[in-house]
Motif scaffolding. Structure first.
Motif, short mmCIF file in Angstrom:
data_model
loop_
_atom_site.label_atom_id
_atom_site.label_comp_id
_atom_site.label_asym_id
_atom_site.label_seq_id
_atom_site.Cartn_x
_atom_site.Cartn_y
_atom_site.Cartn_z
N ILE A 234 -27.72 23.13 -72.06
CA ILE A 234 -29.12 22.89 -72.46
C ILE A 234 -30.02 22.85 -71.21
CG2 ILE A 234 -30.68 21.13 -73.40
CD1 ILE A 234 -28.48 20.52 -75.48
N GLY A 235 -29.52 22.24 -70.14
CA GLY A 235 -30.27 22.20 -68.89
C GLY A 235 -30.55 23.59 -68.36
N TYR A 236 -29.55 24.44 -68.45
CA TYR A 236 -29.68 25.83 -67.98
C TYR A 236 -30.70 26.58 -68.84
CZ TYR A 236 -28.51 30.57 -66.58
OH TYR A 236 -28.59 31.84 -66.12
N LEU A 237 -30.59 26.44 -70.15
CA LEU A 237 -31.53 27.11 -71.07
C LEU A 237 -32.96 26.66 -70.80
CD1 LEU A 237 -29.77 27.04 -74.58
CD2 LEU A 237 -30.43 29.04 -73.27
N ALA A 238 -33.12 25.35 -70.63
CA ALA A 238 -34.46 24.79 -70.41
C ALA A 238 -35.09 25.31 -69.12
CB ALA A 238 -34.39 23.27 -70.38
N ASP A 239 -34.24 25.51 -68.12
CA ASP A 239 -34.75 25.95 -66.82
C ASP A 239 -34.96 27.47 -66.74
OD1 ASP A 239 -34.89 23.47 -65.86
OD2 ASP A 239 -32.98 23.50 -64.79
N HIS A 240 -34.12 28.22 -67.45
CA HIS A 240 -34.10 29.67 -67.24
C HIS A 240 -34.60 30.52 -68.40
CE1 HIS A 240 -31.27 28.11 -64.21
NE2 HIS A 240 -31.77 29.09 -63.47
N VAL A 241 -34.67 29.95 -69.58
CA VAL A 241 -35.07 30.76 -70.73
C VAL A 241 -36.39 30.23 -71.28
CG1 VAL A 241 -34.40 31.64 -73.01
CG2 VAL A 241 -32.65 31.17 -71.27
#
Lengths: 305, 241
Positions: B177-184
């Protein structure tokens, strides 16, 4: 006044997908009696007990335990306050010490008897400050039994209680079970040790592939079950001996062995009609009945032939 | 007694998390020693900035701790073989789950409070400026915004079987979720860091929260937490053990 049954089920069933664990179980466990619950591994004994205690939900049917509906979570919770249960795998919290475990259990039950708990702790020689994870299997079993036996419940359910115990402890437990029943506790226990069940039980229920195949008092079982071994001058077909009261038939050309739960006289009469050259009638023990019920008559009499 | 058992079960996790949570306070204490007392009295806002500086690293640690303390429960007990003992006690399943959640949530709140209690003590001892309001806001943002991680861990533990499967899945979920929030794009609303840190609401000159505070965000996060916990209780009540 006749006491209400401790356990009563009606068409109780449990299916896992298409696989049935328990099928249409109509079980009655009377109060003030010791009822042995027998069956092979996977016969559905533990599933039945778990349904009774509300751990799993039945697919069909219903039942009562101490007069309370098993499928109603609140009523089941109320019933559990009066039930002592020792599960097959003797579950205990590994991170608690023996003393903490005893205190933990005592806090939940009004029928907890501190004096009995103390006596059992001494008798079982359980080290109070040792963590459960550091106890041997036998010690854990003793502790699990202590948690049940230190109470005065209305119903005591034991699932394979003697597993992992030495003969001295088994003897102690058997005596305790009888004593508890004498005090008015209904005892319902499953075991693979048929000799133990035969020694203490008043009533025997046998479960096979999820179905109840026998529910009799041990006295009536001893009185009524007979094995009739016969030898004939010519081959005889099984069909001729399918009479009322005949539970299992094993035929091998001119030899035939019949297990009857009643009407042994009818079988003898039929054997004479077929000019049996040898006829032997013998009482059977619980082991023979169990093997015949769950595995066909050949298992029960295989050793003798 | 269920509370006591939940505490005994989680106390080592809690103590480990507490130790790590206090590390920023140790750094704060170290920083105080570097500058002379005159520095603090002439510019108290520097002290507030330093205190806020202890809040930022604690967010990641606290999030990890909240997940760590939320894991467990009846499915894990089933994996280790003790669920039968728990569920045959004369208590309802909601009571069992509720007790665990109560103890776990109390531990996470205690973890959020602990650094500020230590910071306050250090400030009192060193006679440096300390704002109770700032400390209160930081705790509120951390707990109000981040309790959703704890609730998510409780929910995952109620759904996923296995002794360590839920833990692995939950940590993968947090990082995912952290990755999605930062990159998508479109997933930025899932990033709880701005809410939990309060950086958007901080006055850069005074290093204090002048208000208004993100009540809506806190409410949304708290509501999501409550829904997840309710779902966990419902699932547990219906499940076979």
């Amino acid at each position: 006044m006749i006491a209400a049954p401790a356990i009563q089920t009606s068409s109780l069933s449990k299916y896992y997908g298409r696989t049935s664990a328990v099928q249409n179980l109509d079980l009655v466990v009377e109060a003030n009696r010791i009822t042995g619950f027998l069956g092979r591994n996977g016969a559905g004994k533990s599933t039945t007990i778990k349904m009774l205690l509300g751990l799993i939900r039945p697919t069909g049917g219903d039942g009562t335990i101490l007069g309370r509906q098993i499928t109603n979570p609140e009523l089941n919770r109320q019933a559990r306050a009066h039930i002592a249960y020792v599960a097959e795998d003797k579950p205990l919290y590994r991170y608690l010490t023996v003393a903490q475990t005893v205190r933990f259990a005592a806090a939940f039950y009004r029928d907890w008897r501190c004096d009995v708990a103390g006596k059992l702790l001494r008798e079982y020689e359980l080290p109070l400050n040792r963590r459960v994870k550091a106890l041997s299997k036998g010690m854990r079993t003793k502790l699990a039994l202590l948690l049940a036996l230190a109470r005065k419940p209305e119903l005591l359910i034991l699932d394979e209680p003697t597993e992992g115990l030495d003969p001295v402890m088994i003897e102690h437990l058997m005596q305790t079970i009888v004593a508890r029943a004498a005090e008015g506790t209904a005892v319902f226990f499953s075991s693979h040790q048929i000799a133990e069940v035969e020694r203490v039980a008043d009533q025997v229920c046998i479960l096979d592939r999820g179905c109840l195949v026998l529910d009799r008092s041990l006295d009536s079982l001893r009185e009524s079950f007979r094995r009739v071994d016969m030898v004939f001058p010519v081959d005889v077909v099984e069909r001729e001996f399918q009479l009322p009261g005949v539970e299992r038939i094993r035929a091998n050309r001119r030899q035939m062995s019949v297990l009857t739960s009643a009407n042994a006289e009818g079988v003898i009469e039929r054997a004479r009609a077929f000019n049996a050259v040898s006829l032997e009638v013998a009482p059977v023990g619980l082991r023979d009945v169990f093997l015949a019920m769950v595995n066909g008559l050949e298992s029960a009499i295989g050793k003798e032939n | 007694m269920l509370c006591y058992r939940a505490w005994v079960e989680t106390r080592w996790r809690f103590l480990i998390c507490l130790t790590v949570m206090l590390l920023p306070s140790v750094l704060y204490f170290h920083e105080l020693g570097i500058f002379p007392m005159q520095h603090w009295t002439s510019d108290p806002h520097y002290a507030y900035g330093l205190l806020f500086g202890t809040h930022l690293p604690s967010i990641g640690i606290w999030t990890f701790a909240a997940v760590f303390l939320g894991l467990g429960g009846l499915l894990r007990e089933r994996a280790v073989g003790t669920s039968t003992l728990t569920l045959t006690l004369p208590v309802s399943r909601a009571h069992v789950v509720g007790t665990r959640v109560g103890v776990g949530a109390s531990e996470t709140v205690a973890l959020a409070l602990a650094p500020w209690i230590v910071n306050s003590s250090i400030s009192l001892f060193e006679r440096t400026p300390f704002s109770r309001a700032q400390a209160g806001w930081c705790v509120l943002l951390l707990v109000g915004g981040g309790l959703v991680y704890f609730a998510c861990a409780v929910l995952v533990s109620s759904v996923v079987e296995g002794e360590y499967t839920a833990a692995a899945l939950m940590f993968a979920l947090v990082y995912g979720i952290g990755y999605l929030a930062d990159h998508v794009s479109g997933f930025s609303a899932l990033n709880l860091y701005p809410l939990m840190s309060g950086t958007r609401y901080l006055d850069r000159n005074t290093n204090l929260f002048p208000g208004p505070m993100p009540w809506l965000g806190i409410l949304a996060s708290s509501s999501a937490s409550a829904l997840m916990l309710l779902a966990a209780v419902t699932i547990t009540r219906r499940r076979d053990f």
